[in-house]
Design a protein around this motif. Structure first.
Motif, PDB file in Angstrom:
ATOM      1  N   ASP A 164       0.823  -1.210   0.000  1.00  0.00           N
ATOM      2  CA  ASP A 164       0.000   0.000   0.000  1.00  0.00           C
ATOM      3  C   ASP A 164       0.861   1.266   0.000  1.00  0.00           C
ATOM      4  OD1 ASP A 164       0.807  -0.888   2.533  1.00  0.00           O
ATOM      5  OD2 ASP A 164      -0.740   0.256   3.549  1.00  0.00           O
ATOM      6  N   LEU A 165       2.126   1.145   0.373  1.00  0.00           N
ATOM      7  CA  LEU A 165       3.015   2.308   0.363  1.00  0.00           C
ATOM      8  C   LEU A 165       3.577   2.595  -1.025  1.00  0.00           C
ATOM      9  CD1 LEU A 165       5.176   1.974   3.621  1.00  0.00           C
ATOM     10  CD2 LEU A 165       3.561   3.793   3.074  1.00  0.00           C
ATOM     11  N   PHE A 166       3.496   1.625  -1.928  1.00  0.00           N
ATOM     12  CA  PHE A 166       4.111   1.796  -3.240  1.00  0.00           C
ATOM     13  C   PHE A 166       3.541   2.999  -3.992  1.00  0.00           C
ATOM     14  CE2 PHE A 166       5.276  -2.999  -3.853  1.00  0.00           C
ATOM     15  CZ  PHE A 166       6.100  -2.929  -2.740  1.00  0.00           C
ATOM     16  N   LYS A 167       2.235   3.250  -3.822  1.00  0.00           N
ATOM     17  CA  LYS A 167       1.601   4.349  -4.558  1.00  0.00           C
ATOM     18  C   LYS A 167       2.072   5.727  -4.070  1.00  0.00           C
ATOM     19  CE  LYS A 167      -0.990   2.328  -7.627  1.00  0.00           C
ATOM     20  NZ  LYS A 167      -2.452   2.455  -7.656  1.00  0.00           N
ATOM     21  N   SER A 168       2.772   5.752  -2.929  1.00  0.00           N
ATOM     22  CA  SER A 168       3.326   7.014  -2.446  1.00  0.00           C
ATOM     23  C   SER A 168       4.625   7.368  -3.157  1.00  0.00           C
ATOM     24  CB  SER A 168       3.554   6.958  -0.932  1.00  0.00           C
ATOM     25  OG  SER A 168       2.317   6.887  -0.250  1.00  0.00           O
ATOM     26  N   LEU A 169       5.143   6.445  -3.964  1.00  0.00           N
ATOM     27  CA  LEU A 169       6.332   6.725  -4.764  1.00  0.00           C
ATOM     28  C   LEU A 169       5.972   7.549  -5.991  1.00  0.00           C
ATOM     29  CD1 LEU A 169       8.138   3.252  -4.879  1.00  0.00           C
ATOM     30  CD2 LEU A 169       8.992   5.309  -3.726  1.00  0.00           C
ATOM     31  N   LYS A 170       6.848   8.466  -6.338  1.00  0.00           N
ATOM     32  CA  LYS A 170       6.734   9.145  -7.626  1.00  0.00           C
ATOM     33  C   LYS A 170       7.199   8.186  -8.724  1.00  0.00           C
ATOM     34  CE  LYS A 170       7.856  13.668  -5.614  1.00  0.00           C
ATOM     35  NZ  LYS A 170       8.817  14.796  -5.624  1.00  0.00           N
ATOM     36  N   LEU A 171       6.909   8.501  -9.949  1.00  0.00           N
ATOM     37  CA  LEU A 171       7.400   7.707 -11.068  1.00  0.00           C
ATOM     38  C   LEU A 171       8.934   7.726 -11.045  1.00  0.00           C
ATOM     39  CD1 LEU A 171       6.600   6.090 -13.596  1.00  0.00           C
ATOM     40  CD2 LEU A 171       6.793   8.214 -14.899  1.00  0.00           C
ATOM     41  N   GLY A 172       9.522   6.548 -11.067  1.00  0.00           N
ATOM     42  CA  GLY A 172      10.972   6.428 -10.955  1.00  0.00           C
ATOM     43  C   GLY A 172      11.466   6.352  -9.525  1.00  0.00           C
ATOM     44  N   GLY A 173      10.523   6.437  -8.562  1.00  0.00           N
ATOM     45  CA  GLY A 173      10.891   6.391  -7.151  1.00  0.00           C
ATOM     46  C   GLY A 173      11.379   5.028  -6.722  1.00  0.00           C
ATOM     47  N   ARG A 174      12.205   5.020  -5.667  1.00  0.00           N
ATOM     48  CA  ARG A 174      12.806   3.785  -5.153  1.00  0.00           C
ATOM     49  C   ARG A 174      12.372   3.527  -3.712  1.00  0.00           C
ATOM     50  NH1 ARG A 174      14.801   8.031  -6.989  1.00  0.00           N
ATOM     51  NH2 ARG A 174      16.667   8.137  -5.680  1.00  0.00           N
ATOM     52  N   PHE A 175      12.103   2.260  -3.434  1.00  0.00           N
ATOM     53  CA  PHE A 175      11.634   1.815  -2.111  1.00  0.00           C
ATOM     54  C   PHE A 175      12.512   0.634  -1.707  1.00  0.00           C
ATOM     55  CE2 PHE A 175       9.304  -1.026   0.564  1.00  0.00           C
ATOM     56  CZ  PHE A 175       8.360  -0.292   1.281  1.00  0.00           C
ATOM     57  N   ILE A 176      13.089   0.690  -0.514  1.00  0.00           N
ATOM     58  CA  ILE A 176      13.871  -0.458  -0.030  1.00  0.00           C
ATOM     59  C   ILE A 176      13.339  -0.902   1.322  1.00  0.00           C
ATOM     60  CG2 ILE A 176      16.104  -1.242   0.855  1.00  0.00           C
ATOM     61  CD1 ILE A 176      17.499   0.172  -1.330  1.00  0.00           C
ATOM     62  N   ALA A 177      13.176  -2.211   1.437  1.00  0.00           N
ATOM     63  CA  ALA A 177      12.793  -2.828   2.704  1.00  0.00           C
ATOM     64  C   ALA A 177      13.580  -4.118   2.874  1.00  0.00           C
ATOM     65  CB  ALA A 177      11.297  -3.115   2.740  1.00  0.00           C
ATOM     66  N   ILE A 178      13.822  -4.497   4.108  1.00  0.00           N
ATOM     67  CA  ILE A 178      14.394  -5.804   4.425  1.00  0.00           C
ATOM     68  C   ILE A 178      13.231  -6.715   4.754  1.00  0.00           C
ATOM     69  CG2 ILE A 178      15.882  -7.079   6.011  1.00  0.00           C
ATOM     70  CD1 ILE A 178      17.446  -4.376   6.307  1.00  0.00           C
ATOM     71  N   VAL A 179      13.092  -7.783   3.987  1.00  0.00           N
ATOM     72  CA  VAL A 179      11.873  -8.590   4.007  1.00  0.00           C
ATOM     73  C   VAL A 179      12.194 -10.031   4.376  1.00  0.00           C
ATOM     74  CG1 VAL A 179       9.861  -9.311   2.670  1.00  0.00           C
ATOM     75  CG2 VAL A 179      10.952  -7.123   2.164  1.00  0.00           C
ATOM     76  N   GLY A 180      11.349 -10.621   5.238  1.00  0.00           N
ATOM     77  CA  GLY A 180      11.484 -12.027   5.567  1.00  0.00           C
ATOM     78  C   GLY A 180      11.335 -12.283   7.046  1.00  0.00           C
ATOM     79  N   GLN A 181      11.691 -13.468   7.448  1.00  0.00           N
ATOM     80  CA  GLN A 181      11.668 -13.863   8.847  1.00  0.00           C
ATOM     81  C   GLN A 181      13.002 -14.508   9.179  1.00  0.00           C
ATOM     82  OE1 GLN A 181       7.901 -15.907  10.046  1.00  0.00           O
ATOM     83  NE2 GLN A 181       7.337 -15.669   7.907  1.00  0.00           N
ATOM     84  N   ALA A 182      13.500 -14.267  10.408  1.00  0.00           N
ATOM     85  CA  ALA A 182      14.765 -14.868  10.815  1.00  0.00           C
ATOM     86  C   ALA A 182      14.677 -16.391  10.674  1.00  0.00           C
ATOM     87  CB  ALA A 182      15.071 -14.484  12.255  1.00  0.00           C
ATOM     88  N   PRO A 183      15.725 -17.016  10.157  1.00  0.00           N
ATOM     89  CA  PRO A 183      17.049 -16.462   9.856  1.00  0.00           C
ATOM     90  C   PRO A 183      17.245 -16.047   8.406  1.00  0.00           C
ATOM     91  CG  PRO A 183      17.149 -18.837   9.738  1.00  0.00           C
ATOM     92  CD  PRO A 183      15.717 -18.494  10.057  1.00  0.00           C
ATOM     93  N   VAL A 184      16.161 -15.926   7.624  1.00  0.00           N
ATOM     94  CA  VAL A 184      16.305 -15.597   6.204  1.00  0.00           C
ATOM     95  C   VAL A 184      15.604 -14.279   5.902  1.00  0.00           C
ATOM     96  CG1 VAL A 184      15.914 -16.360   3.844  1.00  0.00           C
ATOM     97  CG2 VAL A 184      16.375 -18.062   5.625  1.00  0.00           C
ATOM     98  N   MET A 185      16.376 -13.251   5.632  1.00  0.00           N
ATOM     99  CA  MET A 185      15.846 -11.949   5.240  1.00  0.00           C
ATOM    100  C   MET A 185      16.661 -11.417   4.070  1.00  0.00           C
ATOM    101  SD  MET A 185      15.185  -9.992   8.871  1.00  0.00           S
ATOM    102  CE  MET A 185      14.004 -10.604  10.084  1.00  0.00           C
ATOM    103  N   SER A 186      16.016 -10.617   3.223  1.00  0.00           N
ATOM    104  CA  SER A 186      16.702 -10.033   2.076  1.00  0.00           C
ATOM    105  C   SER A 186      16.299  -8.575   1.925  1.00  0.00           C
ATOM    106  CB  SER A 186      16.332 -10.776   0.784  1.00  0.00           C
ATOM    107  OG  SER A 186      16.694 -12.138   0.854  1.00  0.00           O
ATOM    108  N   ALA A 187      17.256  -7.741   1.524  1.00  0.00           N
ATOM    109  CA  ALA A 187      16.947  -6.363   1.147  1.00  0.00           C
ATOM    110  C   ALA A 187      16.361  -6.380  -0.256  1.00  0.00           C
ATOM    111  CB  ALA A 187      18.198  -5.508   1.196  1.00  0.00           C
ATOM    112  N   VAL A 188      15.205  -5.741  -0.418  1.00  0.00           N
ATOM    113  CA  VAL A 188      14.489  -5.741  -1.693  1.00  0.00           C
ATOM    114  C   VAL A 188      14.306  -4.304  -2.162  1.00  0.00           C
ATOM    115  CG1 VAL A 188      12.342  -6.350  -2.867  1.00  0.00           C
ATOM    116  CG2 VAL A 188      13.288  -7.890  -1.129  1.00  0.00           C
TER     117      VAL A 188
END
Length: 222
Positions: A164-188
């Motif tokens: 739901d936060l994606f629409k707050s990006l402008k065109l060309g905007g970048r969003f980074i989150a660390i996603v997952g559950q321990a012990p496996v998480m990835s920066a996306v």
């Protein structure tokens, strides 16, 4: 303690070796005084390769600052421009917001714990970061305008992406989150490429603390 020598060692021994080679990013890390954002009992550990507890009076236990190399890698991957408007959820000590503000135009950072919001606000004010606004409250539940931000960063992990936060990006905007559950998480990295088009790229694997109030994965129930 020689803070400048410790800062140089951090950059050369921790950060460069973690594929952070962008000179603008390295210059920002050299300029923003990390030790001024660390709780006083941990100041001597400001440049250590670890997460530092945010043991601030009145704050709930378990909150931490990212390790320096993670802060650096996220800053590099966001490719912040001087004209960028930035949203951060999870202000913590205010250090990540200070790094972002040093590269962008304005930063709005949200912190749900009043004690940490006050801590971040004081640190940023002392550092002269007038382009940062610290908002107290749940950044996930807040109403964010559409097409408002060039950059969005979650300074903590979530079990799944808050789409739901994606629409707050402008065109060309970048969003980074660390996603997952321990012990496996990835920066996306999510980039808005059209009105309803978003690309996702997995950047690297890491591990950190979950943000309170972030979106979770539904558990199976018998």
């Amino acid at each position: 303690m020689n803070f400048e020598q410790a800062r140089f060692n951090m950059i050369e021994q921790q950060i460069r070796t973690w594929e952070v080679l962008d000179q603008a990013t390295l210059d920002t890390l050299a300029a923003v005084k990390r030790e001024d954002f660390v709780p006083a009992p941990y100041r001597a550990m400001a440049f250590s390769d670890l997460e530092i507890p945010l043991n601030v009076d009145g704050a709930a236990p378990g909150e931490v600052m990212f390790a320096p190399k993670l802060e650096a890698r996220l800053l590099q991957e966001l490719t912040v421009k001087p004209t960028d408007t930035i949203l951060e959820i999870g202000a913590g000590s205010g250090y990540m917001a200070a790094l972002l503000a040093s590269r962008g135009q304005t930063v709005q950072t949200w912190e749900r714990q009043p004690a940490l919001a006050a801590f971040a606000r004081a640190n940023l004010s002392r550092g002269g970061m007038s382009s940062v606004t610290v908002r107290e409250g749940d950044g996930f539940a807040a109403s964010h305008d559409a097409n408002a931000f060039d950059v969005i960063l979650l300074s903590g992990a979530v079990e799944r992406l808050p789409e739901d936060l994606f629409k707050s990006l402008k065109l060309g905007g970048r969003f980074i989150a660390i996603v997952g559950q321990a012990p496996v998480m990835s920066a996306v990295l999510v980039t808005r490429t059209g009105e309803d088009q978003f690309t996702q790229v997995k950047l690297f694997e890491t591990l950190t603390t979950l943000l309170v109030g972030g979106p979770t994965v539904e558990r199976f129930r018998f």
